[in-house]
Structures are given as structure tokens and as C-alpha cells.
Write a protein that holds these residues in place. Structure first.
Motif, PDB file in Angstrom:
ATOM      1  N   LEU A 546       1.083  -1.349   0.009  1.00  0.00           N
ATOM      2  CA  LEU A 546       0.121   0.043  -0.190  1.00  0.00           C
ATOM      3  C   LEU A 546       0.739   1.335  -0.325  1.00  0.00           C
ATOM      4  O   LEU A 546       1.879   1.456   0.735  1.00  0.00           O
ATOM      5  CB  LEU A 546      -0.854  -0.622   1.111  1.00  0.00           C
ATOM      6  CG  LEU A 546      -1.428  -1.322   1.531  1.00  0.00           C
ATOM      7  CD1 LEU A 546      -2.573  -1.178   2.725  1.00  0.00           C
ATOM      8  CD2 LEU A 546      -3.064  -0.536   0.387  1.00  0.00           C
ATOM      9  N   GLY A 547       0.403   1.876  -0.708  1.00  0.00           N
ATOM     10  CA  GLY A 547       1.251   3.114  -0.773  1.00  0.00           C
ATOM     11  C   GLY A 547       2.717   3.620  -1.927  1.00  0.00           C
ATOM     12  O   GLY A 547       3.451   4.046  -1.494  1.00  0.00           O
ATOM     13  N   SER A 548       2.975   2.709  -2.344  1.00  0.00           N
ATOM     14  CA  SER A 548       4.774   2.549  -2.753  1.00  0.00           C
ATOM     15  C   SER A 548       4.234   2.591  -4.061  1.00  0.00           C
ATOM     16  O   SER A 548       5.211   3.931  -4.197  1.00  0.00           O
ATOM     17  CB  SER A 548       4.609   0.721  -2.853  1.00  0.00           C
ATOM     18  OG  SER A 548       3.797  -0.140  -4.250  1.00  0.00           O
ATOM     19  N   GLY A 549       3.834   3.060  -4.971  1.00  0.00           N
ATOM     20  CA  GLY A 549       3.699   4.115  -5.968  1.00  0.00           C
ATOM     21  C   GLY A 549       2.766   2.739  -7.384  1.00  0.00           C
ATOM     22  O   GLY A 549       3.179   3.264  -8.389  1.00  0.00           O
ATOM     23  N   LYS A 550       2.087   2.525  -7.132  1.00  0.00           N
ATOM     24  CA  LYS A 550       1.524   1.706  -8.409  1.00  0.00           C
ATOM     25  C   LYS A 550       0.391   2.426  -9.310  1.00  0.00           C
ATOM     26  O   LYS A 550       0.767   2.405 -10.184  1.00  0.00           O
ATOM     27  CB  LYS A 550       0.747   0.914  -7.898  1.00  0.00           C
ATOM     28  CG  LYS A 550       1.143  -0.809  -7.037  1.00  0.00           C
ATOM     29  CD  LYS A 550       0.318  -2.178  -6.365  1.00  0.00           C
ATOM     30  CE  LYS A 550      -0.204  -1.890  -5.833  1.00  0.00           C
ATOM     31  NZ  LYS A 550      -0.158  -1.049  -4.955  1.00  0.00           N
ATOM     32  N   THR A 551      -0.409   3.351  -9.010  1.00  0.00           N
ATOM     33  CA  THR A 551      -1.201   3.744  -9.581  1.00  0.00           C
ATOM     34  C   THR A 551      -0.922   4.573  -9.950  1.00  0.00           C
ATOM     35  O   THR A 551      -1.025   5.181 -10.981  1.00  0.00           O
ATOM     36  CB  THR A 551      -2.353   4.617  -8.419  1.00  0.00           C
ATOM     37  OG1 THR A 551      -2.719   3.883  -7.892  1.00  0.00           O
ATOM     38  CG2 THR A 551      -3.790   5.275  -9.152  1.00  0.00           C
ATOM     39  N   THR A 552       0.092   5.371  -9.681  1.00  0.00           N
ATOM     40  CA  THR A 552       1.195   6.783 -10.206  1.00  0.00           C
ATOM     41  C   THR A 552       1.759   6.462 -11.159  1.00  0.00           C
ATOM     42  O   THR A 552       2.111   6.234 -12.706  1.00  0.00           O
ATOM     43  CB  THR A 552       2.542   7.176  -9.687  1.00  0.00           C
ATOM     44  OG1 THR A 552       1.527   7.595  -8.306  1.00  0.00           O
ATOM     45  CG2 THR A 552       2.627   8.033 -10.115  1.00  0.00           C
ATOM     46  N   LEU A 553       2.779   4.499 -11.123  1.00  0.00           N
ATOM     47  CA  LEU A 553       2.727   3.795 -12.023  1.00  0.00           C
ATOM     48  C   LEU A 553       2.272   3.460 -13.023  1.00  0.00           C
ATOM     49  O   LEU A 553       2.963   3.963 -14.349  1.00  0.00           O
ATOM     50  CB  LEU A 553       3.595   3.329 -11.893  1.00  0.00           C
ATOM     51  CG  LEU A 553       5.106   1.708 -13.002  1.00  0.00           C
ATOM     52  CD1 LEU A 553       5.309   2.505 -13.732  1.00  0.00           C
ATOM     53  CD2 LEU A 553       4.970   0.563 -12.454  1.00  0.00           C
ATOM     54  N   SER A 581     -11.071   7.256 -10.205  1.00  0.00           N
ATOM     55  CA  SER A 581     -10.292   8.876 -10.427  1.00  0.00           C
ATOM     56  C   SER A 581      -9.705   9.182 -10.718  1.00  0.00           C
ATOM     57  O   SER A 581      -9.523  10.402 -11.370  1.00  0.00           O
ATOM     58  CB  SER A 581     -11.604   9.627  -9.015  1.00  0.00           C
ATOM     59  OG  SER A 581     -13.047   8.796  -9.231  1.00  0.00           O
ATOM     60  N   LEU A 582      -8.869   9.064  -9.501  1.00  0.00           N
ATOM     61  CA  LEU A 582      -7.081   8.435 -10.094  1.00  0.00           C
ATOM     62  C   LEU A 582      -7.128   8.173 -11.427  1.00  0.00           C
ATOM     63  O   LEU A 582      -5.753   9.398 -11.960  1.00  0.00           O
ATOM     64  CB  LEU A 582      -6.104   8.103  -9.014  1.00  0.00           C
ATOM     65  CG  LEU A 582      -6.976   8.547  -7.777  1.00  0.00           C
ATOM     66  CD1 LEU A 582      -5.563   8.011  -6.714  1.00  0.00           C
ATOM     67  CD2 LEU A 582      -6.461  10.127  -7.855  1.00  0.00           C
ATOM     68  N   VAL A 583      -7.906   7.804 -11.968  1.00  0.00           N
ATOM     69  CA  VAL A 583      -6.812   7.090 -13.594  1.00  0.00           C
ATOM     70  C   VAL A 583      -7.570   7.373 -14.927  1.00  0.00           C
ATOM     71  O   VAL A 583      -6.911   7.928 -15.861  1.00  0.00           O
ATOM     72  CB  VAL A 583      -6.464   5.069 -13.228  1.00  0.00           C
ATOM     73  CG1 VAL A 583      -6.159   4.424 -14.564  1.00  0.00           C
ATOM     74  CG2 VAL A 583      -5.774   4.850 -11.441  1.00  0.00           C
ATOM     75  N   CYS A 725      13.704   4.477  -9.144  1.00  0.00           N
ATOM     76  CA  CYS A 725      12.869   5.861  -9.898  1.00  0.00           C
ATOM     77  C   CYS A 725      12.301   6.927  -8.585  1.00  0.00           C
ATOM     78  O   CYS A 725      12.784   6.593  -7.889  1.00  0.00           O
ATOM     79  CB  CYS A 725      12.171   4.906 -10.648  1.00  0.00           C
ATOM     80  SG  CYS A 725      10.817   4.631  -9.715  1.00  0.00           S
ATOM     81  N   GLN A 726      11.786   7.983  -9.596  1.00  0.00           N
ATOM     82  CA  GLN A 726      11.168   8.506  -8.394  1.00  0.00           C
ATOM     83  C   GLN A 726       9.347   9.133  -9.201  1.00  0.00           C
ATOM     84  O   GLN A 726       9.849   8.963 -10.317  1.00  0.00           O
ATOM     85  CB  GLN A 726      11.889   9.797  -7.841  1.00  0.00           C
ATOM     86  CG  GLN A 726      12.084  10.953  -8.696  1.00  0.00           C
ATOM     87  CD  GLN A 726      12.820  11.766  -7.848  1.00  0.00           C
ATOM     88  OE1 GLN A 726      14.409  11.733  -7.945  1.00  0.00           O
ATOM     89  NE2 GLN A 726      12.561  12.721  -8.209  1.00  0.00           N
ATOM     90  N   ASN A 727       8.858   9.055  -8.477  1.00  0.00           N
ATOM     91  CA  ASN A 727       7.282   9.612  -8.934  1.00  0.00           C
ATOM     92  C   ASN A 727       7.496   8.082  -9.993  1.00  0.00           C
ATOM     93  O   ASN A 727       6.704   7.772 -10.852  1.00  0.00           O
ATOM     94  CB  ASN A 727       7.611  10.729  -9.424  1.00  0.00           C
ATOM     95  CG  ASN A 727       7.179  11.593  -8.297  1.00  0.00           C
ATOM     96  OD1 ASN A 727       7.175  11.902  -7.516  1.00  0.00           O
ATOM     97  ND2 ASN A 727       8.564  12.930  -9.192  1.00  0.00           N
ATOM     98  N   SER A 728       7.669   7.214  -9.759  1.00  0.00           N
ATOM     99  CA  SER A 728       7.299   5.813 -10.432  1.00  0.00           C
ATOM    100  C   SER A 728       7.023   5.761 -12.344  1.00  0.00           C
ATOM    101  O   SER A 728       6.865   5.363 -12.478  1.00  0.00           O
ATOM    102  CB  SER A 728       6.226   5.546 -10.429  1.00  0.00           C
ATOM    103  OG  SER A 728       5.115   5.108  -9.109  1.00  0.00           O
ATOM    104  N   GLN A 729       8.716   6.601 -11.877  1.00  0.00           N
ATOM    105  CA  GLN A 729       9.146   7.065 -13.319  1.00  0.00           C
ATOM    106  C   GLN A 729       9.938   5.921 -13.842  1.00  0.00           C
ATOM    107  O   GLN A 729      11.652   5.844 -13.847  1.00  0.00           O
ATOM    108  CB  GLN A 729       9.397   8.479 -13.654  1.00  0.00           C
ATOM    109  CG  GLN A 729       8.445   9.481 -13.853  1.00  0.00           C
ATOM    110  CD  GLN A 729       7.643   9.836 -15.164  1.00  0.00           C
ATOM    111  OE1 GLN A 729       8.122   8.893 -16.171  1.00  0.00           O
ATOM    112  NE2 GLN A 729       6.865  11.078 -14.347  1.00  0.00           N
ATOM    113  N   VAL A 730       9.684   4.669 -15.052  1.00  0.00           N
ATOM    114  CA  VAL A 730      10.328   4.017 -15.708  1.00  0.00           C
ATOM    115  C   VAL A 730      10.024   3.896 -17.387  1.00  0.00           C
ATOM    116  O   VAL A 730       8.680   3.920 -17.359  1.00  0.00           O
ATOM    117  CB  VAL A 730      10.366   2.691 -14.206  1.00  0.00           C
ATOM    118  CG1 VAL A 730      10.982   2.644 -13.914  1.00  0.00           C
ATOM    119  CG2 VAL A 730       8.928   2.255 -14.837  1.00  0.00           C
TER     120      VAL A 730
END
Length: 844
Positions: A546-553, A581-583, A725-730
Motif C-alpha cells: 500500500l502506498g508504494s506508487g503502483k497507481t502512479t506507475l 477517479s485517479l486513473v 526511480c522517483q514518482n514511478s518514472q520507468v
């Protein structure tokens, strides 16, 4: 194909056929020049060579009556002359060294008391001065000390003859190093006790004259042994070795390349000296090949990796990317300038290629970081071809030497394949690969603890007989059709013969491979399944606590300009859906989102997952991939089972990779949480099952914290590549359609993996709170409430996210939180007709 017609159309067809014909490749560590021609056992046509070497071995291994006192070889008269010369140059401590000679060294047996004395080795009293004076690169050319173990050419048919030459060299010869004239004896430096604790305080204070005496005794004993064992032949044999392995090494190496490998399309070379690169320009190789060498070469060691690319197969358009690869390496990677050469170039077949050549450190500890670093630079459909001396061993030692099985598991997990694929029997690489090195140290070198007897060359654990050389590529991009090893320079291979030989001047065989062009993505890794996966839709499982950044990725993937048609299946922990809503408000029209809110995807939703996947298969237009985002509380194992327990899905889809996103700031906290009896620690399971690990939020942690996080990850999963990475940028090419899932590896650690009835128990102490309320929020009151909530409950909040309607604002207000970290910002205007007065919030 032999085209005899000269019409324009036929010529065009010829060019096309050439462009898509198989690539012939070769990788060869041509080996740096060795200053000691006797150091390794070689294959020599003159039987007197083995007689000489066996005689030296017998002398040292069983000297018997020949183990005379040092004074009978390096006589008191010789020492007196040495002492006078040392005093004349102003050295202090000569009197104490004289006492050492008379009271100790002159009485020692030459073998048991000197040559095999481990204490002398620990003090570096012979090896240190040998290192600086054996072969000196002076401005006028190499200058050699009169000794047996270098390229010195003058005959030394007696110790007396040698002594006259040795004194003149050490005390009357001047060399020019970096523009400065220096007497040879001026090169000897003190041996520090702080670095070599075996040295006594007295020995440290007199270390310069003491090491000079020990070196003189060492050289005298070598000359004595050679003239005792083979007085008539040893010098002639030495000159034959110097001629073949040193003087004509470059000439013979170039001859092999020009004559034997003239039809090779790509040649990867390692440990090439600058003079070799220069001389190559004057041969036919310069006409046949584009020759790439690294911009930054190693002028000191003079061991550089280079690449030759056929002008018939590759255009002249290229760019060096070595620096980009090196930038991806960890700071402690044992890699020097010149070790790696990487270039991006265009093939005449229209494909883009990344060609790389590399030679690793002796223990192979740089190989895995370098392969991972180079692979990160490969993007899209670029075809990687990577020739290397991996320096891996049939039997490795964890953390000390790289084992070939460990290396094979690593590059397979990275989505790479080797030139051996399909051409050697199935089984561990340590049991099926051929050796590409076969060399063993003789008794004519300073490290006698590493010497190997003639009869033990094939069986000794000290023999370097290992599968060190590889050609790697993306799995499916090429199909190996033939491989070969060459240790005679004419594509022959004698598995029982050590090398180098007089006709083959390298301690590495040439590894060659014929590769047919494959389908880079359709034939990606088979994941250990019994049937192929060509044509199957690749499915990526995205997991992470939870909160690792999956949705951002997921947002990054859905909004990337990759042109892929991707279906997304998402799942949330909690009864109120937020991710839609976020995606969904940000995605392109080419994606579909399936949101499943009725439970954990790995548990009660299993049936829905199979139904949705089958629905995707019924679509008239083929998908490029499917992305499944699991809840942060999901164990990825049951999700992965879906692709092996349902026949329809197994026939049409392949599990491509399990990606685990981890929060660098909070991972250790989650790994260490105590769970109720029987419940799994999902954070641990997610790391264990990962094929690739995305280490996110690097901007929130220090270098020391990163090192500890990586250590904890490696304790659980030693092979999954880590993408920081940061902000799930890969890069999308690093995480989708990479063929990283390996069923066989999973079954080794989880034998009941394919059992659909295997138990999976969640931690019942983890719950969620969902709020859905109509109306508009007062921003000031909202901020105060969030602040109080985080102060009182932040430690317990794994994850919090929501979409809110703010009074007097036309935009959606989106917030996300992980423990005490909180971020909020306007997203985009509410869509026309959208129920903007419904506020949604979920906290886990």
C-alpha cells in the motif's frame, strides 16, 4: 546465395538477402601481453618444453639433495658486491641487511627455506621489487631485468654470468618514465608495515636494501634451477615463447582475425592494447569493418574492449553510449575505463542495434551490474548484441566469484538469452557449457601457492578451466543456429589442450555464434512452461504494498506515448473505489479499465479475473498487453496461478513478469511488521515473487538508507533486477513484454505454486475505512482535519487517497498519503454532468 545476374533488380534482391541473412558473431578476449612467458602451462610442439617444466616442478616439489644453502647459489662474495653497490647509492640499513644475510638468509635451503617460504610472500620482499623492475616501460621501449621470468633476451648460462648483468641493470641503468630519468634502483620503495603486518619494525626500516637482497637471491635461484634442469635448452625454449606469445602476439592475433574470421559480421574483442588497435587500422579489417573503441581508454593497464561491425551489415551511423551505461552502475562496481565499449548503430536491415563488448574483473563481480546497466540503455525494438568475457566459473563462491549458474539465472530473469540457447543439452549451465579458458600456473612464477603440477592440469581446482565467454541478446530477438569454440586459430578446438599455444596467443578461446533474426517480443521468455509462448498476449502483474506508487506507475504507462494498446485491470483494498477517479480521467481512448471492488484480487476476485481475461481474448482487435494492478494487500502468487490453471488463458496469454513497486522510505518498516499467526506478510511475499523490483521514492531517502533497503531486498530476492526511480518514472521497455517470469524458479521455492487450493491468509488486523459523502468541503477545515488525523493516526495509516469537491473550485481535489507523508493538489475540472458533489476517501 550466389547471385550471378548483374541486373539492378537482382542486385537489390542480393542486398535484401544479405541484410536479413543470419548474423555471424564472435567474442574473443585476446588477452593482455604477459611479461612472464613461463607463467602458464601451454601446449608446445617441442617435447623439451614439458621436460623443462616438469623438471622445474620436480626441483621445487621434491628438491632433496638439491635443496642446498643459499650461500652456494648467491655467494657471500656476490652479497659483498651487492652491499657495496647499495652503500654507494646512499642507502641506509645496509649493515643490518648484511647481518640478515650472514645470520639468516645465506644458511637457508634455496627451496624449503626460501622459494616456498610463505612468510617471505606475506612480507612482499620478492614480489614488490619484482613488480616495479620486472619489465619497465621506458621512453625508449620496454626494459627488462635480467631474470628467467620476463622477456629478457640475453643468455644466462650460469649464475656468475647472470650476476654481472643483474648488477649493471639495477645500479648502472637509467630509465625514462614520464619524461624523468630515474636509475632502476630508484624505483624500489619502502614496504610499509601498516599495509603488510607481517613485516617487522626493523624490516620496515631497512626494507629497501632488504628487498633488493631478497630479489637478487630469488633471481639467482631461478637461474640456478634452469641451468640445473635443462642447461642446453631452456634459453631456446624461452625465446620461442617470447617470440610467439609476446613479440608476434599482435601479428598472430590479427592474422587469425583476417584469415579465419573474415566472414564474421560482428566481432567483440576484450583486453586489446592501444598498439593492437593502431595496427588493426593497417590491415584488411579496416576495410571490412567499422571499428569502435571507447572514447575513454585505459592507458595504464592498456586493456580495452572494442567492437568490429561489418560494413556490409551496418551503416556508418552510430553513437557511443558507453558513458550512459556506466552512469547506471553502482558506485562500488569494479569497472575501469576501457572495460566496456557500447555503441548504438543502424543495421542495413532497417533495425537499430546496441552493440557492447566487456571484460570483467577476475572474480566476475562486475559482470552482473554491467549487464544490468547496459540492458537499461536498450529501448524499444533496439536489438542488443553483447559479447563478453564474463569471468564466471563452473563453481562460484557467493559474494567472492561469479558462478555460471548464478549468471545464467540473472540474465534469463532480465529477459536475455545466450548464444548457447537450444544448442547445448538441457540442464544447469555448469553441467552443459563448454569451457572457453584452460590455463594453469607453472612453478616458474612468484605465487608458488597457485602452482599446479603437470599431471594435475585438468583436475586441479586451481586450474582456470571455465565457461567465461558469452554472447547475449534479448530473448527471441535472435535464434542461435550454430556455436563454435576455437583454441588453435583455425576454428578447431582441442578440449584436452591448455592454451595459449605457440599458434594461438590467448588464454581465451574464440567463441563464435551464428544467429538468425527472430521476433524480439513475440518469442519472449517461455517462463519455464512446457509450451512456447509465441503469439500469446503478454500479461504484467503490478504489485506492491500500500502506498508504494503502483497507481502512479499505471498512470505513467497509460499516458506514455508508446502507441501500445493495453488493457488495465485494477483492484482496490476497500469498499469504495478511488482509483477510477485517479486513473480513468487521464487515460487515452485505447485502454480499457476493469475495476473490481468486491475483494482482494488474489482471493474472492479470482473468478472475475478469469472472466475478464476471457472477455479480453474475445475482442476482435489484438491487445499489445494486459496490465493487472493488484491491491497493496495482494500476495502475487495466486494471481500468477491464473495463467497456469485455466486452459483458455494458458493457451492465449503468457505471464510476462511480476513487477513489485516498493517504497524506499517505508519498505523496511513493512518487512519487519509482526503478523498474526498464520497470516502472511504481504510485503515480504511481494518482494519474494518479483521478477523485477521498482525501487520508488528515491528522492525521500539517503544513500545509506538506499544501501540498507537494497540489502534487505537481496536477502529475500537475489536475482530480480532493481530499477531505481522517483514518482514511478520507468521506461516501458524495462517492465512490459520483457519475458522475465520463470515458472521453474518459482516451483523451486514454492512447490505447491500450481495448487489452486493453496491457502492464502490475509492479516485481519489490516482494515479499511471508506467515506462517501455528498456536498462541498471547506478547504481550511479540511486541512485542519487532515493535519490532526496524520498526527494521531499517521503511523497506522498504510495508505490514504481520495477525490474531493472543494467549495468555490471547479477542479477535482486529489490527495494521497502514506503514513505521515501527504500530498494534495487539484487534478482537472469536473466533467460536465459528473456528480461533483460526491466526495470519496479511503484509508487503509
Amino acid at each position: 546465395t550466389d547471385f550471378t545476374s548483374s541486373t539492378d533488380d537482382t542486385s537489390a534482391n542480393h542486398r535484401l538477402t544479405m541484410a536479413f541473412s543470419p548474423l555471424k558473431t564472435a567474442s574473443w578476449n585476446i588477452a593482455a601481453v604477459n611479461n612472464n612467458p613461463f607463467e602458464y602451462w601451454i601446449t608446445h610442439p617441442d617435447p623439451q618444453y614439458e621436460e623443462l617444466m616438469a623438471g622445474v616442478q620436480g626441483f621445487i616439489d621434491d628438491a632433496g639433495d638439491r635443496d642446498v644453502a643459499v650461500s652456494e647459489v648467491f655467494t657471500p662474495a656476490m652479497f659483498d658486491e651487492l652491499a657495496a653497490s647499495m652503500t654507494a647509492v646512499g642507502w641506509e640499513g645496509v649493515d643490518q641487511v648484511a647481518e640478515c644475510y650472514r645470520n639468516d638468509f645465506c644458511q637457508r635451503p634455496i627451496v624449503s627455506g626460501f622459494m616456498t617460504d610463505k612468510d617471505l610472500g606475506a612480507k612482499r620482499l620478492a614480489s614488490m621489487p619484482d613488480r616495479v623492475s620486472n619489465t619497465i616501460n621506458s621512453a625508449g621501449g620496454a626494459v627488462c631485468r635480467p631474470t628467467v621470468i620476463n622477456l629478457y633476451e640475453e643468455p644466462m648460462d650460469s649464475v656468475d654470468a647472470w650476476w654481472a648483468q643483474w648488477k649493471t641493470f639495477v645500479f648502472d641503468t637509467t630509465v625514462n618514465i614520464k619524461g624523468k630519468d630515474t636509475p632502476v634502483h630508484g624505483l624500489f620503495g619502502p614496504i610499509k608495515r601498516s599495509k603488510y603486518p607481517a613485516v617487522t619494525e626493523l624490516e620496515e626500516s631497512i626494507s629497501i636494501p632488504l628487498q633488493t637482497m631478497v630479489l637478487a637471491i630469488f633471481d639467482a635461484i631461478l637461474v640456478h634451477i634452469m641451468n640445473s634442469v635443462s642447461p642446453a635448452a631452456w634459453h631456446t625454449i624461452k625465446m620461442s615463447l617470447c617470440e610467439a606469445l609476446n613479440k608476434k602476439k599482435v601479428e598472430r592475433t590479427l592474422e587469425i582475425m583476417v584469415e579465419t574470421y573474415a566472414d564474421t559480421d560482428v566481432i567483440f574483442l576484450q583486453e586489446a592494447a592501444a598498439v593492437f588497435i593502431d595496427q588493426m587500422g593497417g590491415t584488411a579489417l579496416a576495410e571490412r569493418y567499422h571499428i569502435f573503441s571507447p572514447e575513454k581508454i585505459d592507458a595504464k593497464r592498456d586493456q580495452n574492449s572494442i567492437i568490429l561491425a561489418s560494413r556490409a551489415k551496418f551503416t556508418g551511423v552510430f553513437s557511443e553510449v558507453t558513458a550512459e551505461c556506466v552512469a547506471n552502475l553502482p558506485e562500488n562496481a569494479p569497472v575501469s575505463a576501457g572495460d566496456l565499449c557500447a555503441v548504438a548503430t543502424d543495421g542495413v536491415d532497417g533495425n537499430k542495434y546496441l552493440l557492447a563488448s566487456f571484460h570483467g574483473d577476475t572474480n566476475g563481480l562486475a559482470t552482473i551490474p554491467v549487464v544490468e546497466a547496459v540492458n537499461k540503455v536498450v529501448s524499444g525494438d533496439t536489438k542488443l548484441l553483447f559479447g563478453m568475457d564474463a569471468n564466471c566459473y563452473f563453481k562460484g563462491k557467493a559474494g567472492k566469484t561469479l558462478g555460471v549458474d548464478e549468471f545464467g539465472e540473472f540474465f534469463t530473469k532480465l529477459g536475455l538469452a545466450s548464444c548457447f540457447d537450444g544448442l547445448v543439452p538441457d540442464g544447469p549451465l555448469s553441467e552443459v557449457l563448454p569451457h572457453t579458458t584452460f590455463n594453469a600456473r607453472t612453478f616458474l612464477q612468484p605465487q608458488l601457492n597457485k602452482a599446479i603440477k603437470l599431471a594435475d592440469r585438468e583436475t586441479s581446482p586451481l586450474t582456470d578451466r571455465n565457461p567465461k565467454d558469452f554472447i547475449l541478446f534479448k530473448k527471441g530477438a535472435f535464434v542461435p543456429k550454430a556455436i563454435g569454440s576455437d583454441n588453435d586459430g583455425s576454428k578447431g578446438f582441442d578440449a584436452a589442450a591448455p592454451f595459449p599455444t605457440l599458434s594461438f596467443p590467448s588464454d581465451h578461446a574464440v567463441l563464435s555464434a551464428t544467429l538468425e533474426l527472430g521476433q524480439p517480443n513475440a518469442a519472449a521468455a517461455e517462463g519455464g512452461a512446457s509450451e512456447g509462448t509465441a503469439g500469446k498476449i503478454p500479461v504484467t502483474v503490478l504489485t506492491g504494498f500500500l502506498g508504494s506508487g503502483k497507481t502512479t506507475l499505471m498512470n505513467n504507462i497509460l499516458n506514455g506515448s508508446h502507441g501500445k494498446k493495453i488493457a488495465v485491470i485494477e483492484n482496490e483494498f476497500g469498499e469504495i473505489g478511488i482509483d477510477d477517479s485517479l486513473v480513468s480521467s487521464t487515460i487515452n481512448a485505447d485502454e480499457e479499465i476493469f475495476e473490481m471492488n468486491n475483494g482482494c484480487i488474489c482471493c474472492t476476485v479470482r473468478g472475475d479475473l478469469i472472466r475478464i481475461l476471457n472477455k479480453l481474448l474475445s475482442r476482435p482487435k489484438r491487445l499489445d498487453g494486459v496490465l493487472i494492478e493488484t491491491t497493496g494487500m495482494a500476495d502475487p502468487a495466486p494471481v500468477a496461478q491464473t495463467f497456469f490453471v485455466d486452459e483458455q488463458i494458458q493457451a492465449n496469454m503468457k505471464l510476462d513478469a511480476i513487477l513489485t513497486v516498493v517504497d524506499a522510505k517505508h519498505l523496511i518498516q513493512h518487512l519487519d511488521e509482526e503478523k498474526p499467526e498464520g497470516a502472511e506478510n504481504e510485503a515480504v511475499e511481494q518482494v519474494l515473487f518479483a521478477d523485477k523490483i521498482i525501487l520508488n521514492k528515491m528522492d525521500l531517502v539517503s544513500e545509506e538508507e538506499v544501501a540498507e533497503v537494497e540489502r534487505r531486498i537481496r536477502d529475500l530476492n537475489k536475482h530480480a533486477p532493481i530499477l531505481k526511480c522517483q514518482n514511478s518514472q520507468v521506461d516501458l521497455g524495462e517492465i512490459m513484454n520483457v519475458g522475465a517470469f520463470d515458472l521453474n524458479r518459482v516451483l523451486e521455492s514454492e512447490p505447491d505454486f500450481l495448487d489452486p487450493d493453496a491457502e492464502h491468509v490475509h492479516d485481519e488486523t489490516v482494515t479499511s475505512v471508506g467515506i462517501s459523502r455528498e456536498g462541498e468541503c471547506d478547504l481550511a477545515k479540511l486541512n485542519a482535519w487532515f493535519s490532526k488525523l496524520l498526527q494521531e493516526k499517521g503511523v497506522d495509516i498504510y495508505r490514504m487517497k481520495g477525490v474531493l469537491a472543494i467549495k468555490d473550485s471547479a477542479e477535482k481535489f486529489v490527495f494521497q498519503g502514506v503514513h505521515m507523508l501527504f500530498e494534495a493538489a487539484p487534478l482537472k475540472p469536473w466533467d460536465e454532468g459528473e456528480m461533483r458533489v460526491v466526495n470519496k476517501l479511503v484509508a487503509v
